[in-house]
Scaffold this motif. Structure first.
Motif, mmCIF file in Angstrom:
data_model
loop_
_atom_site.group_PDB
_atom_site.id
_atom_site.type_symbol
_atom_site.label_atom_id
_atom_site.label_comp_id
_atom_site.label_asym_id
_atom_site.label_seq_id
_atom_site.Cartn_x
_atom_site.Cartn_y
_atom_site.Cartn_z
ATOM 1 N N SER A 105 -6.124 -3.433 -1.483
ATOM 2 C CA SER A 105 -7.046 -3.416 -0.566
ATOM 3 C C SER A 105 -8.352 -3.260 -0.753
ATOM 4 N N PRO A 106 -9.031 -4.198 -0.973
ATOM 5 C CA PRO A 106 -10.512 -4.203 -1.081
ATOM 6 C C PRO A 106 -11.411 -3.730 -0.160
ATOM 7 N N PRO A 107 -12.589 -2.911 -0.047
ATOM 8 C CA PRO A 107 -13.157 -2.105 0.908
ATOM 9 C C PRO A 107 -14.055 -3.241 1.571
ATOM 10 N N PHE A 108 -13.807 -4.412 1.705
ATOM 11 C CA PHE A 108 -14.881 -5.265 2.532
ATOM 12 C C PHE A 108 -13.879 -6.312 3.343
ATOM 13 N N LEU A 109 -14.509 -6.667 4.263
ATOM 14 C CA LEU A 109 -13.814 -7.703 5.199
ATOM 15 C C LEU A 109 -12.489 -7.182 5.646
ATOM 16 N N GLN A 110 -12.419 -5.990 5.807
ATOM 17 C CA GLN A 110 -11.107 -5.289 6.241
ATOM 18 C C GLN A 110 -9.984 -5.885 5.311
ATOM 19 N N GLY A 111 -10.182 -5.995 4.152
ATOM 20 C CA GLY A 111 -9.067 -6.377 3.178
ATOM 21 C C GLY A 111 -7.755 -5.664 3.172
ATOM 22 N N GLU A 112 -7.657 -4.439 3.512
ATOM 23 C CA GLU A 112 -6.525 -3.910 3.767
ATOM 24 C C GLU A 112 -5.430 -4.527 4.655
ATOM 25 N N GLU A 113 -6.112 -5.400 5.899
ATOM 26 C CA GLU A 113 -5.346 -6.010 6.735
ATOM 27 C C GLU A 113 -4.795 -7.356 6.253
ATOM 28 N N TRP A 114 -5.143 -7.859 5.153
ATOM 29 C CA TRP A 114 -4.685 -9.093 4.892
ATOM 30 C C TRP A 114 -4.457 -9.391 3.352
ATOM 31 N N VAL A 115 -5.419 -8.765 2.568
ATOM 32 C CA VAL A 115 -5.194 -8.976 1.013
ATOM 33 C C VAL A 115 -3.979 -8.775 0.436
ATOM 34 N N PRO A 116 -3.478 -7.617 0.780
ATOM 35 C CA PRO A 116 -2.172 -7.366 0.100
ATOM 36 C C PRO A 116 -0.876 -8.310 0.588
ATOM 37 N N PHE A 117 -1.043 -8.460 1.758
ATOM 38 C CA PHE A 117 -0.084 -9.520 1.919
ATOM 39 C C PHE A 117 -0.105 -10.947 1.644
ATOM 40 N N VAL A 118 -1.146 -11.309 1.346
ATOM 41 C CA VAL A 118 -1.433 -12.507 0.736
ATOM 42 C C VAL A 118 -1.020 -12.851 -0.735
ATOM 43 N N VAL A 119 -1.437 -11.474 -1.332
ATOM 44 C CA VAL A 119 -1.017 -11.416 -2.708
ATOM 45 C C VAL A 119 0.577 -11.311 -2.787
ATOM 46 N N GLY A 120 1.135 -10.531 -1.949
ATOM 47 C CA GLY A 120 2.572 -10.010 -1.734
ATOM 48 C C GLY A 120 3.204 -11.277 -1.803
ATOM 49 N N ALA A 121 2.967 -12.335 -0.490
ATOM 50 C CA ALA A 121 3.530 -13.652 -0.537
ATOM 51 C C ALA A 121 3.498 -14.662 -1.572
ATOM 52 N N ALA A 122 2.224 -14.522 -2.260
ATOM 53 C CA ALA A 122 1.998 -15.447 -3.558
ATOM 54 C C ALA A 122 2.990 -14.729 -4.824
ATOM 55 N N VAL A 123 2.895 -13.532 -4.956
ATOM 56 C CA VAL A 123 3.883 -13.020 -6.055
ATOM 57 C C VAL A 123 5.402 -13.424 -5.640
ATOM 58 N N ALA A 124 5.577 -13.233 -4.354
ATOM 59 C CA ALA A 124 7.233 -13.258 -3.931
ATOM 60 C C ALA A 124 7.543 -15.105 -4.335
ATOM 61 N N SER A 125 6.615 -15.748 -3.873
ATOM 62 C CA SER A 125 6.793 -17.133 -3.985
ATOM 63 C C SER A 125 6.805 -17.564 -5.815
ATOM 64 N N LEU A 126 5.924 -16.917 -6.639
ATOM 65 C CA LEU A 126 5.674 -17.192 -7.910
ATOM 66 C C LEU A 126 7.259 -16.780 -8.618
ATOM 67 N N MET A 127 7.432 -15.361 -8.214
ATOM 68 C CA MET A 127 8.677 -14.960 -8.844
ATOM 69 C C MET A 127 9.986 -15.651 -8.590
ATOM 70 N N CYS A 128 10.226 -16.225 -7.431
ATOM 71 C CA CYS A 128 11.230 -17.059 -6.999
ATOM 72 C C CYS A 128 11.117 -18.258 -7.946
ATOM 73 N N GLY A 129 9.766 -18.732 -7.982
ATOM 74 C CA GLY A 129 10.008 -19.978 -8.819
ATOM 75 C C GLY A 129 10.033 -19.985 -10.165
ATOM 76 N N LEU A 130 9.845 -18.543 -10.801
ATOM 77 C CA LEU A 130 9.902 -18.234 -12.299
ATOM 78 C C LEU A 130 11.717 -18.092 -12.389
ATOM 79 N N LEU A 131 12.280 -17.408 -11.263
ATOM 80 C CA LEU A 131 13.767 -17.462 -11.549
ATOM 81 C C LEU A 131 14.433 -18.553 -11.469
ATOM 82 N N ALA A 132 13.964 -19.571 -10.544
ATOM 83 C CA ALA A 132 14.551 -20.875 -10.591
ATOM 84 C C ALA A 132 14.113 -21.732 -11.854
#
Length: 384
Positions: A105-132
């Motif tokens: 959660s970066p301390p700018f642009l209210q990053g705690e409201e959206w950055v973790p979720f973008v990162v989490g969705a990207a990691v989820a997609s990449l992990m599923c791609g790696l598993l496949a």
């Protein structure tokens, strides 16, 4: 939509829409505020499930890859997104890896409201791609029926690991208190409408990207591979590589769907990820809607989930006790009956696959004949 098949598709869409709107309204005494809340929750679920049907459509509808372990990617995507956005484990009964939400959660642009979720969705997609990708080496060399068995086994193995390894993702207790994107910006009553908009935006982006992909030369190779693997290999295409690519791309879409599901629910547990609710129902949606057609994949999610929800609305009516006690079994029978009826009467689904060559050819055909013939002398683009 043309012909009798078009009327059947329209009738199914209108019937589900009428039932989903009228039955909750009648039960609530025509309280439209409650009806809108119900419809928003219904539409969010349809949007999330459409992501899974789109991913499955890339794998099976276009490339012919029999993935009967959709629940594995569903579960991995949901848990990965949850682990990357939740607070660190407090100890005691709660033990899980991750807990990186505050660190992302970066301390700018209210990053705690959206950055973790973008990162989490990207990691989820990449992990599923790696598993496949890892599964594709042993699994995609198997014949269709053995491939289906192998993916089922992998999904069950992952579910057992989640339950048995207590320090991984909190075992059978699951992960609770998953944050939601931009939640502090809205009141609890209005947040569901915002999340509906967010889910629809994600679905639209994935839909458009998938449409572009399957109408490209890559998509034409997938269709050729599905129709005749031997002829595709004889034309110089690496059959295994293209099947692997379709498997990975579809799995990444499913991982994104798992992330959107986890953020919407706010909690995930192993009980959610069963073979019926995490694999069979997505196959039913795709078959009913029409494989090889992305619009059919979305329509199938809408129709099947609408039927699923409408059957539960029957509990609000004065039914005989014998029917009331068996409504859940009757629901399963109705879904199975719908699936069998579609396979017998319209095996191509409500929206059959459209035979398209490429985006370039479609644009060329839409041009007037005189515009097609009148090309500059330096333009060597073929006209046929």
């Amino acid at each position: 939509m043309r012909g009798r098949g078009g009327w059947l598709t329209l009738a199914a869409f209108l019937a589900v829409t009428a039932a989903v709107v009228i039955m909750p309204a009648e039960r609530s005494g025509w309280d439209w505020g409650g009806v809108l809340s119900f419809l928003a929750a219904f539409a969010v679920t349809v949007a999330i499930y459409s992501l899974f049907t789109l991913g499955l459509n890339v794998q099976w509808g276009y490339a012919g890859v029999f993935n009967f372990g959709v629940v594995a990617f569903f579960m991995l995507g949901a848990y990965a997104a949850a682990a990357f956005t939740t607070e660190p484990a407090a100890g005691g009964f709660d033990t899980y890896v991750g807990g990186l939400g505050p660190k992302l959660s970066p301390p700018f642009l209210q990053g705690e409201e959206w950055v973790p979720f973008v990162v989490g969705a990207a990691v989820a997609s990449l992990m599923c791609g790696l598993l496949a990708y890892l599964l594709s080496f042993p699994a995609l060399r198997l014949r269709e029926d053995y491939l289906a068995i192998a993916t089922i086994g992998v999904a069950e193995l992952m579910r057992n690991v989640v339950v048995a390894e207590r320090g991984l993702v909190n075992s059978e207790r699951g992960l609770k208190g998953i944050p939601r994107p931009f939640y502090s910006f809205f009141s609890p009553d209005n947040y569901e409408y915002f999340y509906l908009l967010l889910a629809l935006v994600v679905l639209a982006l994935v839909f458009l990207a998938t449409e572009r992909a399957v109408r490209s030369p890559w998509g034409r190779v997938l269709r050729a591979l599905r129709e005749d693997e031997t002829a595709t290999a004889a034309s110089g295409k690496d059959v295994t590589a293209f099947r692997r690519q379709a498997f990975v791309v579809g799995a990444m879409i499913m991982g994104l769907g798992g992330a959107v599901y986890a953020y919407e629910r706010g909690a995930v547990s192993p009980d959610t990820f069963t073979h019926f609710a995490g694999t069979f129902i997505f196959w039913a949606m795709l078959i009913v809607g029409g494989s090889g057609n992305n619009r059919g994949a979305v329509l199938g999610a809408y129709v099947v989930w609408g039927l699923w929800i409408v059957s539960l609305q029957l509990l609000g009516y004065p039914l005989p006790e014998a029917l009331r006690n068996r409504i859940f079994y009757i629901r399963d029978m109705v879904l199975g009956g719908l699936l069998v009826a579609v396979l017998l009467l319209r095996p191509q689904g409500l929206l059959p696959e459209e035979r398209r060559v490429s985006i370039w050819v479609e644009r060329l055909l839409r041009r007037p004949p005189e515009a097609v013939g009148a090309r500059p002398s330096g333009d060597r683009t073929p006209t046929s």
